[in-house]
Design an enzyme around this catalytic site. Structure first.
Site, short mmCIF file in Angstrom:
data_model
loop_
_atom_site.label_atom_id
_atom_site.label_comp_id
_atom_site.label_asym_id
_atom_site.label_seq_id
_atom_site.Cartn_x
_atom_site.Cartn_y
_atom_site.Cartn_z
N ASP A 33 71.79 7.15 30.56
CA ASP A 33 73.01 6.42 30.20
C ASP A 33 72.73 5.07 29.53
OD1 ASP A 33 72.03 5.05 32.39
OD2 ASP A 33 74.02 4.53 33.10
N GLU A 34 71.56 4.92 28.96
CA GLU A 34 71.16 3.59 28.51
C GLU A 34 70.19 3.71 27.34
OE1 GLU A 34 68.90 0.00 30.77
OE2 GLU A 34 69.60 1.67 31.97
N ASP A 39 74.78 0.45 27.51
CA ASP A 39 74.65 0.96 28.87
C ASP A 39 76.02 1.42 29.35
OD1 ASP A 39 73.95 1.47 31.46
OD2 ASP A 39 73.16 -0.53 31.88
#
Ligand SMILES: [Mg+2]
Length: 403
Positions: A106-107, A12
């Site tokens: 983003d993860e 993350d």
């Protein structure tokens, strides 16, 4: 396969949108930065770590954030830049495994069970990824390593920012027993409230309840609660290639025959599909509309595009065309569905080349929206992705950048 010990890494990026801004503008490093658009009426999409001690968090109105932290620098959303950075980071992930499940821009979860012989332990792989991301993109990310997705995500949360944490099998109990039940995957406000009435607010207390009791009280999700409280989670990491399509359909209690109502439903479905696509960091090139008439006969219409779509407005534009090739409106409908297939990672492909047709679609969309607006009034029709589709911050409901 089931009993083989898996090694899952949850990765993350830290304060992603804000970190990209601080990376690109060194004068902002060390200062509180809020990404959230150009107007005072917007909400915070991401807050840098410098802003967080002031109580600022994503999804908070900008005006409120500025009252808490007046010295914060507020910047507009540059989604294209974040997409570029995200692609670079996901490319790094793909050097270590093919089994990648993007959760958002983003993860991601990585199943590295099959990569251990080549690259070393889960922790070694996470270290290599963190180093490569720092070196090649100048961004930091946090890593959680565990035998399953649920624990890996909890581990990365505990490691934030810019950290790494592994939960070893023998540590699972000690780690879980300290947590509130809200930390468990799928436990939202409603379940937490119901548990609270049973005197349960911590995982340690949940552990004392029998499986049968939980099943009786919560239905099927009671079994999930029982397992999660013990660190058990068998969900596989679902890579892009294992997700074939993303869709949504609704069956209606009363058959739909008003064309305007049908359009409105189609719009809602398009937006939901778009939201789900973006939450998985995906776009799709093949749009399919499915209708089931009152007599239960089913018709589907599909079209494959040169460029992938992930925007509710654009999907709605194509879906409207496809729906016009059915008898919807002339024959009553009991079910309507929209789905996207031929999936690819968000932002890839040749969208620039096809900018002109995209605009044409958007203007047809405008007409459709205007018709709907006349009928239902603004509030009903003007929803996030539709409006935002014409401008840069096109992903209002992509959600804010949590951490
Ligand atoms: Mg993040």
């Amino acid at each position: 396969m089931k009993n083989i010990e898996r090694c899952i890494i949850h990765l993350d990026l830290d304060a992603f949108f804000a970190s990209v801004e601080q990376r690109d503008r060194p004068e902002l490093r060390g200062r509180p930065v809020l990404v959230g658009g150009s107007s005072q009426r917007g909400v915070v999409w991401a807050a840098s770590y410098e802003a967080r001690p002031f109580g600022v968090h994503s999804a908070m109105p900008i005006a409120q954030a500025l009252r808490l932290c007046p010295e914060a620098v507020v910047l507009p959303v540059r989604m294209n830049e974040y997409r570029k950075a995200s692609r670079a980071v996901f490319t790094i992930f793909s050097r270590f495994t093919d089994c990648i499940e993007p959760l958002s821009i983003d993860e991601a979860f990585l199943d590295v069970s099959a990569s251990l012989r080549l690259f070393g332990s889960g922790q070694a792989i996470a270290c290599q990824i963190r180093e490569a991301v720092r070196r090649e993109t100048n961004l930091t990310l946090s890593a959680g390593i565990a035998p399953n997705k649920f624990l890996a995500k909890l581990a990365s949360e505990a490691a934030k920012p810019d950290g790494l944490k592994e939960i070893f099998p023998e540590e699972i109990d000690a780690f879980l027993l300290t947590l509130p039940v809200k930390a468990l995957w799928g436990v939202g406000a409603v379940t937490a409230q119901k548990l609270a009435t049973l005197g349960v607010s911590r995982v340690a207390e949940l552990r004392r309840l029998k499986r049968e009791f939980l099943l009786r009280t919560f239905g099927a999700s009671g079994g999930l609660l029982y397992d999660l409280a013990r660190g058990i989670d068998a969900r596989p990491v679902e890579s892009d290639s294992s997700i074939k399509s993303v869709g949504h359909e609704d069956t209606y209690a009363t058959d739909l025959s008003d064309p305007v109502v049908i359009q409105r439903e189609l719009l809602g479905l398009s937006e939901r599909v778009a939201q789900r696509l973006r939450s998985k960091n995906l776009q799709g090139r093949r749009v399919t509309v499915k209708v089931k008439y009152a007599d239960f006969s089913v018709v589907t219409r599909s079209r494959t595009l040169a460029a992938g779509l992930s925007n509710g407005g654009e999907i709605f534009g194509i879906a409207t065309e496809l729906l016009s090739q059915t008898e919807a409106g002339r024959r009553p409908l009991r079910l309507l569905g929209v789905s996207l297939a031929t999936l690819e990672v968000l932002g890839t492909g040749q969208s620039e080349l096809f900018a002109a047709p995209r605009r044409a679609r958007l203007s047809r969309l405008d007409q459709a929206v205007d018709q709907l607006r006349e009928r239902f009034g603004d509030q009903r029709v003007v929803k996030g992705s539709l409006l935002a589709g014409r401008k840069e911050p096109s992903d209002a409901e992509q959600g804010t950048d949590g951490d």
